[in-house]
Design an enzyme around this catalytic site. Structure first.
Site, PDB file in Angstrom:
ATOM      1  N   GLU A  27       2.003   6.143  -2.685  1.00  0.00           N
ATOM      2  CA  GLU A  27       2.461   6.508  -1.413  1.00  0.00           C
ATOM      3  C   GLU A  27       4.104   5.573  -1.534  1.00  0.00           C
ATOM      4  O   GLU A  27       3.412   5.027  -0.542  1.00  0.00           O
ATOM      5  CB  GLU A  27       1.780   7.009   0.259  1.00  0.00           C
ATOM      6  CG  GLU A  27       2.965   7.028   1.302  1.00  0.00           C
ATOM      7  CD  GLU A  27       2.438   7.657   2.790  1.00  0.00           C
ATOM      8  OE1 GLU A  27       1.168   7.155   2.676  1.00  0.00           O
ATOM      9  OE2 GLU A  27       3.262   7.532   3.925  1.00  0.00           O
ATOM     10  N   LYS A  41       2.396  10.770  -2.806  1.00  0.00           N
ATOM     11  CA  LYS A  41       3.401  11.013  -1.396  1.00  0.00           C
ATOM     12  C   LYS A  41       4.272  10.254  -1.297  1.00  0.00           C
ATOM     13  O   LYS A  41       4.578   9.059  -0.666  1.00  0.00           O
ATOM     14  CB  LYS A  41       2.420  10.378  -0.618  1.00  0.00           C
ATOM     15  CG  LYS A  41       2.271  11.043   1.284  1.00  0.00           C
ATOM     16  CD  LYS A  41       1.060  10.432   1.544  1.00  0.00           C
ATOM     17  CE  LYS A  41       0.894  11.031   3.226  1.00  0.00           C
ATOM     18  NZ  LYS A  41       0.158  10.652   3.915  1.00  0.00           N
TER      19      LYS A  41
HETATM   20  C1  5MM Z   1      -1.232   8.711  10.143  1.00  0.00           C
HETATM   21  O1  5MM Z   1      -0.602   7.390   9.733  1.00  0.00           O
HETATM   22  C2  5MM Z   1      -1.113   6.444   7.920  1.00  0.00           C
HETATM   23  C3  5MM Z   1      -1.997   5.107   8.960  1.00  0.00           C
HETATM   24  O2  5MM Z   1      -0.263   4.554   9.137  1.00  0.00           O
HETATM   25  P1  5MM Z   1      -0.679   2.940   9.641  1.00  0.00           P
HETATM   26  O3  5MM Z   1      -1.076   2.359   8.045  1.00  0.00           O
HETATM   27  O4  5MM Z   1       0.484   2.697   9.915  1.00  0.00           O
HETATM   28  O5  5MM Z   1      -1.909   3.185  10.942  1.00  0.00           O
HETATM   29  C4  5MM Z   1       0.695   7.027   7.213  1.00  0.00           C
HETATM   30  O6  5MM Z   1       0.105   5.773   6.083  1.00  0.00           O
HETATM   31  C5  5MM Z   1       0.159   8.408   7.007  1.00  0.00           C
HETATM   32  O7  5MM Z   1      -0.519   8.856   6.347  1.00  0.00           O
HETATM   33  C6  5MM Z   1       1.705   8.293   6.660  1.00  0.00           C
HETATM   34  O8  5MM Z   1       2.870   7.282   7.614  1.00  0.00           O
HETATM   35  C7  5MM Z   1       2.320   9.713   6.898  1.00  0.00           C
HETATM   36  O9  5MM Z   1       2.593   9.942   7.857  1.00  0.00           O
HETATM   37  P2  5MM Z   1       3.572  11.534   8.675  1.00  0.00           P
HETATM   38  O10 5MM Z   1       3.495  11.117  10.041  1.00  0.00           O
HETATM   39  O11 5MM Z   1       4.225   9.822   8.337  1.00  0.00           O
HETATM   40  O12 5MM Z   1       3.376  12.552   8.141  1.00  0.00           O
END
Ligand code: 5MM
Length: 342
Positions: free
Chosen positions: A181, A223
């Site tokens: 990602e 991703k």
């Molecule tokens: C769900 O959030 C994931 C973990 O984030 P943190 O490490 O900041 O707590 C994050 O990696 C998430 O999987 C991705 O950003 C995709 O989430 P969004 O909200 O952008 O679809």
């Protein structure tokens, strides 16, 4: 073990993660992120509240029609529902693959304090071994790239690409499909061209480093972000423009062997994230599947509806089921605003 020893299983799992009509639920918020999300709805981030919240998604009747896998945080992978069943067994019971976030958040980059690198490579092989024993089938590592006047720097892109590649090789050696990602953040006043440029530089570096590290593209999932204007730019792009810029960039950079790219939502609204994915899949077939791995864009309505109250769980599940179904249609290019409102 060598990557080749796991390759057939990795390929099978990766294909299953992006099978047409299904995508991934990102429910791997770290302790700090979930605390902030709960604070917005006035709910304390206790272990019990996190159990109730995560459990409402995993026990939504029929969600497995649209969701192939769930990315979990370490606590959730080890946690059980109120009835004593582990979350992993609940997911396995409906054929949904459990996955695990293995990065340990970000820190300032040495020499470029406005940019971030991701922590978590130290001790990773041992952690991956345990996650496999706990039932994980795939993993996730997120790198963030920031757009600014002179950002992103080549050094930051290269460091993040190298770390993503090192993580991905370790995952494949352990028998886990890596979700790779690299997220170019939507934060800032930049236009869509700046996002396109930063995304292309990032993806080129990521695939160069993955190759150097010996990662099998057919046993991983990408991703990444859509090509989209910055949140503070004051402009919005049409789904067709986002779809055109994103897919033409992917055609230039992504290897054909890659089974799929599952988008992050990155701060788009729930409906925008669905419309944009749909516009890409309406363009036709690509060598790789275009799917979703949304966090906020799958959870926001359910979170608000739940509000920390057990009596709201059925309504919150209905909201989640609807969002998952809309995104499922978007993976097929069959989403419409009429279906959204129906
Ligand atoms: C769900 O959030 C994931 C973990 O984030 P943190 O490490 O900041 O707590 C994050 O990696 C998430 O999987 C991705 O950003 C995709 O989430 P969004 O909200 O952008 O679809």
């Amino acid at each position: 073990m060598a990557i080749a020893d796991h390759l057939e299983e990795l390929k099978k799992t990766a294909k299953q993660m992006v099978v047409p009509g299904k995508g991934i639920l990102a429910a791997d918020e770290s302790s700090g992120t979930i605390e902030k999300k709960f604070a917005k709805i006035g709910v304390a981030s206790t272990e019990d509240n996190r159990r109730s919240y995560r459990g409402l998604f995993f026990t939504t009747p029929g969600f497995e029609e649209f969701i192939s896998g769930v990315i979990l945080f370490d606590e959730t992978l080890r946690q059980s529902a109120a009835d004593g069943r582990t979350f992993v067994s609940i997911l396995q019971g409906v054929g949904v693959l459990p996955g695990i976030k293995v990065d340990q958040g970000t820190k300032e980059m040495d020499g470029s304090p406005n940019e971030k690198v991701t922590k978590g490579l130290e001790g990773l092989p041992e952690r991956l071994k345990e996650y496999v024993e706990l039932g994980a089938k795939f993993a996730k590592w997120r790198a963030v790239i920031t757009i600014g006047d002179v950002l992103p720097t080549d050094a930051n892109i290269r460091q993040n690409a190298k770390d993503l590649a090192a993580y991905a090789a370790l995952c494949q050696e352990a028998g886990l499909v890596p979700i790779v990602e690299p997220e170019v953040l939507m934060d800032g006043g930049h236009g869509i061209e700046a996002c396109a440029d930063a995304s292309e530089r990032t993806l080129r570096a990521v695939f160069e480093e993955l190759k150097k590290a010996g990662v099998a593209p057919e046993g991983m999932i990408l991703k990444t972000n859509m090509v989209i204007p910055g949140k503070e730019s004051g402009t919005k792009a049409a789904p067709e423009t986002i779809a055109e810029l994103t897919t033409t960039l992917f055609e230039r950079v992504l290897p054909d062997e890659l089974p799929g790219q599952a988008f992050l939502s990155g701060g788009q609204s729930e409906v925008e994230a669905t419309e944009n994915l749909n516009a890409m899949n309406k363009k036709g077939q690509f060598p790789w599947k275009l799917s979703f791995s949304y966090g906020r864009a799958l959870q926001d309505s359910a979170l608000k509806t739940w509000g920390g109250k057990p009596e709201n769980i059925p309504a919150a599940q209905k909201a989640f089921y609807h969002r998952a179904k809309m995104n499922s249609l978007a993976t097929l290019g069959k989403y419409t605003s009429e279906i959204e409102k129906a």
